[in-house]
Write a protein that holds these residues in place. Structure first.
Motif, mmCIF file in Angstrom:
data_model
loop_
_atom_site.group_PDB
_atom_site.id
_atom_site.type_symbol
_atom_site.label_atom_id
_atom_site.label_comp_id
_atom_site.label_asym_id
_atom_site.label_seq_id
_atom_site.Cartn_x
_atom_site.Cartn_y
_atom_site.Cartn_z
ATOM 1 N N ARG A 172 0.756 -1.318 -0.037
ATOM 2 C CA ARG A 172 0.080 -0.079 -0.046
ATOM 3 C C ARG A 172 0.917 1.217 -0.008
ATOM 4 N NH1 ARG A 172 -3.072 -1.258 3.677
ATOM 5 N NH2 ARG A 172 -1.965 -0.633 5.439
ATOM 6 N N ASN A 174 4.244 1.387 -1.206
ATOM 7 C CA ASN A 174 4.854 1.300 -2.187
ATOM 8 C C ASN A 174 4.090 0.630 -3.448
ATOM 9 O OD1 ASN A 174 7.716 2.275 -1.104
ATOM 10 N ND2 ASN A 174 6.841 0.907 0.395
ATOM 11 N N PRO A 175 3.215 1.439 -3.752
ATOM 12 C CA PRO A 175 2.433 0.704 -5.165
ATOM 13 C C PRO A 175 3.279 0.634 -6.348
ATOM 14 C CG PRO A 175 1.602 2.989 -4.826
ATOM 15 C CD PRO A 175 2.355 2.632 -3.582
ATOM 16 N N LYS A 176 2.525 -0.326 -7.296
ATOM 17 C CA LYS A 176 3.480 -0.433 -8.455
ATOM 18 C C LYS A 176 2.656 0.978 -9.416
ATOM 19 C CE LYS A 176 3.708 -5.510 -8.331
ATOM 20 N NZ LYS A 176 3.473 -6.670 -8.870
ATOM 21 N N ILE A 177 3.648 0.921 -10.446
ATOM 22 C CA ILE A 177 3.385 2.019 -11.431
ATOM 23 C C ILE A 177 2.346 1.665 -12.267
ATOM 24 C CG2 ILE A 177 4.259 3.226 -13.608
ATOM 25 C CD1 ILE A 177 5.841 3.796 -11.103
ATOM 26 N N GLN A 179 -0.527 0.232 -10.812
ATOM 27 C CA GLN A 179 -1.653 0.498 -9.854
ATOM 28 C C GLN A 179 -1.669 1.957 -9.641
ATOM 29 O OE1 GLN A 179 -0.519 -1.607 -6.412
ATOM 30 N NE2 GLN A 179 -0.741 -3.676 -7.124
ATOM 31 N N GLN A 180 -0.621 2.664 -9.885
ATOM 32 C CA GLN A 180 -1.007 4.049 -9.768
ATOM 33 C C GLN A 180 -1.796 4.675 -10.729
ATOM 34 O OE1 GLN A 180 3.019 6.040 -9.206
ATOM 35 N NE2 GLN A 180 3.509 4.738 -7.260
ATOM 36 N N PHE A 181 -1.605 4.314 -12.027
ATOM 37 C CA PHE A 181 -2.200 4.712 -13.124
ATOM 38 C C PHE A 181 -3.163 4.121 -13.577
ATOM 39 C CE2 PHE A 181 2.143 6.528 -13.312
ATOM 40 C CZ PHE A 181 1.730 7.762 -13.536
#
Length: 971
Positions: A172, A174-177, A179-181
């Motif tokens: 939560r 350190n989300p992945k790229i 997941q962020q977009f």
């Protein structure tokens, strides 16, 4: 020689298996004649280990599952959780001795101790409390018991849960790229193609270009002498005075370099912004639709204004023209058959001032697109008349069936004969074009020639309603009737032909004999070509606009009830239609609607009142009399209609007819107080005092209501008989002790006689009997304030607010008491509380703006008030006064008119408008305002009722009351 056998010949130990220590369990090879010896099974190994431990007197070993440590989770033995490097059963055949068992026990104790330690760490806050032993004892537990419970917990489950929680927390934070977009990717699905196309191009952000731009910024140029001279003169003082009174250099330089702030300009800009916001806020009230101050955009008008906008050559930058030229050249080369591209390129050159290049471009466009009407029309427009004729001829060769090109060629001719010749050629090529036939008819000066053309046109195009109607208009009434009959046969679904036939009958004087519209409705319904009810109303309004009143009435009469069932609320629908027509200024259409509705709903009083209002405002006096006479016949029990008829007769000076009407009303409505009081008013206004007093006495006996007693007291006060009025008040209060107006009259009688004590007693008794009467509380408070007892006045208003909470009038009176006592701080506090309870009161906002706000803050405060209050005339008058104080006369007058439109029954608003017009209007505008006020007959306001109901002002006309109220208005 010893009898002991050597090692190789000794008897092997029990359950000995060769190679068991390294994992061998027996094998066989091809060379063996028989099977190799099979090793012991797992059960045999366990039994052997247990038997050996028993012989040694030790505890049973834990290895190989002899006494296994049971895991707390059954799924721990799954192969998924085993070490891939571990070979299961590798040492299954090894010898297990006491040291091995001791090692196993040690490891198991270490594991259990580590698990207990981890679990105890979770209990540290509890064990580290100030008195953990006390807490344990209070809970009935000991430390040893707690440790035992910790040991028994499922340690493995806890570790896995903790690790899972830490893993989720890490993911939560350190989300992945991806997941962020994710949400932005989903939002891309809603982006349209046009929005994709409008995305700007990404600039070149490479380091090379950045360094190049930085180098450009670091370049230095020679400063012109004019800049040096300006800097030199900026610090000098010049005493020269220009024409406008400003310094020659000082003012301009200060404004240029920003060292001086022009507060006047800032204030003017702020005032403009506030004016616009006030206009926008007032749109919510719906009162400025007619003033044209609305800010919403009409799409059609906006596009029309854009089409009228011409771009001049000097207004376009050269760089823009070059970029667009390159783009359009690419369009032309890519698709040379695309006519709009050629037209755009030609217009670009025209804007650039290169008309010759523009003509060449559009000529090439016509060569590549010879079938494009737009290209040829653009070519014709860009050339002079002589060349345009040649171009038009070439265009028609390629497009001989283009109506637009033929019309353009006709317009290029200057002589009527040449134009006729062009149109005849056009009709030879396109005989089915209605536009060409209409142009040909318009060119004919002789009506007979026009008839011939139209006759030919109707033969060729029998389905054109326009041509049939044009021919009928040119014919005589008899021939026009024949033409319309032929047209009706050719086009049976046209309602225009039926309406034209009805208008023809009206013109011939046969509208009352022949009902054309009834036949029209039947024929159109048979052909399934019947219009909607709203469309028929539009046609009726067109007929009224063109003067066909009888046809308008016939259309309404035959079509107003179309598609409406009896279950529908027809009365409300028809009344709304009539109000809409009145709003559009179509009074005859509305009159016809009311007439039709009254035939269906004969006994509906609301319809008769609405029709009478229409006749009163937009009709004749005789028509109003006739309508009201029919109304009282249809609704004899409606006293309102009887009184309106009597009032109209009385205002016309026909006193005997008014008495006759009231006599008939008495017969139909015996003992009706309204009719009794109307008769009293009639006799009193006619100076028949004895008759009026007798009527009141009879009314008190037969129609004994509190209102009759109140009118009797008011009548005696108007005559100056205070003793008789006081006697009547006491008699009325014995019968109606809850009548607040009787208590008010009693107090006013004593107050007029300067008897403060009895007046105070009357008001106090009245407030106890009628605690919800606002005027009674106000009279009691004002009596004490007039006597100089402000504290007592304040106390009365406090009790009034407790009896009637959240009442804006009581709050306003309390605030004004403090203001008149020069206690402004207390007044501000009361105003804040009042606005919290009554945020939508226009009276409170008006008082706050005018008396508790500085002049500079009145406009912003007015804007805030308009947003919270909806269509309040008091607030509109306040805004008008603010503009008036600032000499914004047009704005002030507009806001005064908005106040009257919001509520024409507010007499104070009329008085303010008249006061404004006396100072800034003309005699015509003043007379118009007085006439409109007399027609509206206002009855409410803060000052108006006190003036109109003053006993000494009995019999005053509306105009006289208006002038008196205007004199009493505060500055």
């Amino acid at each position: 020689m010893s009898g002991r056998k050597d090692f190789l010949n000794q008897q092997p130990p029990e359950n000995y298996v060769a190679g068991l220590g390294r994992g061998a369990t027996g094998f066989m090879t091809r060379s063996d004649l028989g099977p190799a010896r099979e090793g012991p099974s797992e059960e045999q190994i366990k039994d052997a280990l247990a038997k050996r431990a028993q012989q040694l007197g030790a505890a049973p070993p834990t290895a190989y599952g002899a006494t296994e440590k049971k895991d707390e989770k059954d799924d721990d033995d799954d192969e998924r959780y085993q070490d891939p490097e571990n070979e299961v059963g590798l040492f299954a055949g090894g010898a297990y001795d006491k040291e091995d068992d001791e090692a196993d026990r040690i490891y198991q104790e270490v594991d259990e101790k580590m698990d207990r330690r981890r679990k105890i760490r979770r209990w540290v806050p509890f064990l580290c409390s100030p008195s953990p032993s006390t807490a344990c004892e209070a809970a009935g537990l000991s430390n040893r018991c707690i440790v035992g419970q910790i040991t028994d917990l499922n340690l493995a489950t806890y570790r896995e849960a903790r690790e899972q929680k830490e893993r989720e927390e890490y993911e939560r934070n350190n989300p992945k790229i991806q997941q962020q977009f994710a949400d932005l990717k989903r939002a891309l699905g809603t982006v349209s193609d046009q929005e994709w196309a409008e995305l700007p191009e990404v600039g070149d952000l490479t380091g090379k270009n950045r360094r190049a731009k930085q180098n450009l910024r670091q370049r230095f140029y020679a400063v012109p002498d004019s800049v040096i001279a300006g800097a030199r003169d900026s610090t000098q003082f010049d005493t020269t005075v220009t024409d406008d009174g400003a310094g020659a250099n000082g003012a301009s330089n200060d404004q240029a370099d920003g060292t001086m702030t022009n507060f006047a300009d800032i204030g003017a800009a702020r005032d403009k912004v506030l004016q616009v916001r006030l206009d926008q806020a007032a749109q919510g009230s719906g009162t400025d639709a007619a003033t044209g101050s609305a800010t919403n955009i009409d799409p059609k008008g906006y596009l029309t204004s854009l089409s009228k906008t011409e771009v001049r050559p000097g207004e376009v930058e050269v760089g823009d023209i070059k970029r667009v030229r390159v783009l359009l050249e690419s369009v032309i080369k890519t698709n040379p058959k695309h006519a709009p591209g050629w037209i755009a390129a030609a217009r670009l050159e025209e804007i650039a001032g290169k008309i010759v290049a523009a003509r060449n471009v559009i000529a090439r466009g016509c060569e590549y697109c010879p079938k494009s009407e737009d290209a040829w029309l653009e070519n014709i427009r860009m050339n002079d008349n002589h060349n345009a004729k040649i171009i038009a001829a070439n265009a028609i060769k390629h497009n001989d069936r283009s109506v637009r090109l033929w019309i353009e060629a006709m317009k290029l001719e200057n002589e009527p004969r040449a134009r006729k010749r062009v149109l005849r050629h056009a009709l030879d090529h396109i005989p089915q074009s209605v536009v060409l036939w209409k142009e040909a008819v318009n060119l004919e000066e002789d009506p007979d020639d026009a008839k011939l053309l139209l006759a030919k046109a109707t033969e060729i195009i029998p389905l054109s309603v326009e041509l049939w109607l044009a021919l009928a208009r040119l014919e005589t009434p008899e021939n026009a009737q024949k033409v319309l009959n032929k047209a009706r046969t050719a086009v049976p679904t046209s309602h225009e032909i039926w309406i034209a036939a009805a208008r023809l009958q009206e013109q011939m004087g046969n509208a009352g004999k022949i009902n054309v519209m009834k036949r029209a409705v039947q024929a159109l319904a048979k052909e399934s070509a019947m219009l909607k009810r709203e469309e028929w109303i539009t046609e009726a309004e067109k007929c009224e606009e063109e003067g066909a009143i009888l046809t308008c009435g016939a259309i309404v009469r035959e079509t107003l009830g179309w598609s409406l069932d009896e279950d529908d609320d027809r009365k409300e629908i028809w009344m709304e239609d009539a109000r809409s027509s009145i709003g559009r200024g179509r009074y005859e259409t509305a009159r016809a609607m009311y007439a039709y509705a009254l035939r269906v709903f004969v006994n509906k009083k609301s319809l008769w009142l609405a029709a009478a209002e229409l006749e009163r405002n937009h009709g004749s006096k005789e028509g109003l009399w006739q309508l009201l006479e029919k109304a009282v016949e249809a609704c004899p029990q409606s006293e309102v209609l009887w009184m309106q008829l009597a009032k109209e007769k009385w205002q016309a000076g026909e006193m005997d007819n008014a008495r006759r009407v009231l006599g008939q009303a008495f017969k139909q409505n015996p003992n009706n107080e309204d009719i009794w009081l109307a008769a009293v008013k009639l006799e009193a206004d006619n100076q028949q005092t004895a008759a009026a007093r007798e009527l009141l006495s009879t009314a008190r006996r037969e129609a004994g209501t509190d209102r009759v007693w109140i009118k009797s007291v008011a009548f005696e006060r108007q005559l100056g008989n205070d003793d008789d009025a006081l006697d009547l008040v006491n008699q009325g209060l014995q019968r109606y002790p809850q009548a607040a107006k009787l208590w008010m009259q009693k107090g006013q009688i004593y107050e007029g006689a300067n008897k403060i004590g009895p007046a105070r007693d009357a008001y106090n008794t009245g407030t106890r009997a009628c605690p919800t009467s606002i005027p009674l509380w106000l009279l009691a408070s004002r009596l004490e304030e007039a006597a100089g007892l402000t504290v007592r006045s304040r106390s009365i208003l406090d009790r009034a607010r407790l009896a009637v909470p959240k009442n804006a009038i009581l709050w306003l009176e309390s605030i004004r008491v403090e203001r008149r006592a020069h206690n402004m701080n207390q007044g501000k506090n009361l105003m804040a509380k009042a606005l919290q309870e009554n945020a939508t009161s226009g009276l409170l906002w008006s008082e706050s703006i005018l008396h508790f706000e500085p002049r500079t803050a009145r406009k912003p405060r007015s804007l805030e008030a308009i947003k919270k209050v909806d269509s309040d005339p008091h607030l509109f008058v306040t805004v008008a006064r603010v503009f008036w104080a600032e000499r914004k006369l047009d704005k002030a007058r507009a806001w005064f008119e908005k106040a009257i439109l919001a509520d024409a029954d507010q007499g104070d608003a009329w008085a303010w408008l008249l006061k404004f017009l006396h100072m800034h209007g003309t005699p015509e505008t003043i007379a118009d305002a007085i006439a409109k006020c007399s027609l509206a007959e206002p009855k409410h306001g803060e000052i108006w009722p006190a003036v109109a109901k003053e006993p000494t002002h009995a019999g005053w006309a509306t105009e006289r009351v208006l002038l008196r109220v205007m004199e009493l208005l505060e500055d």
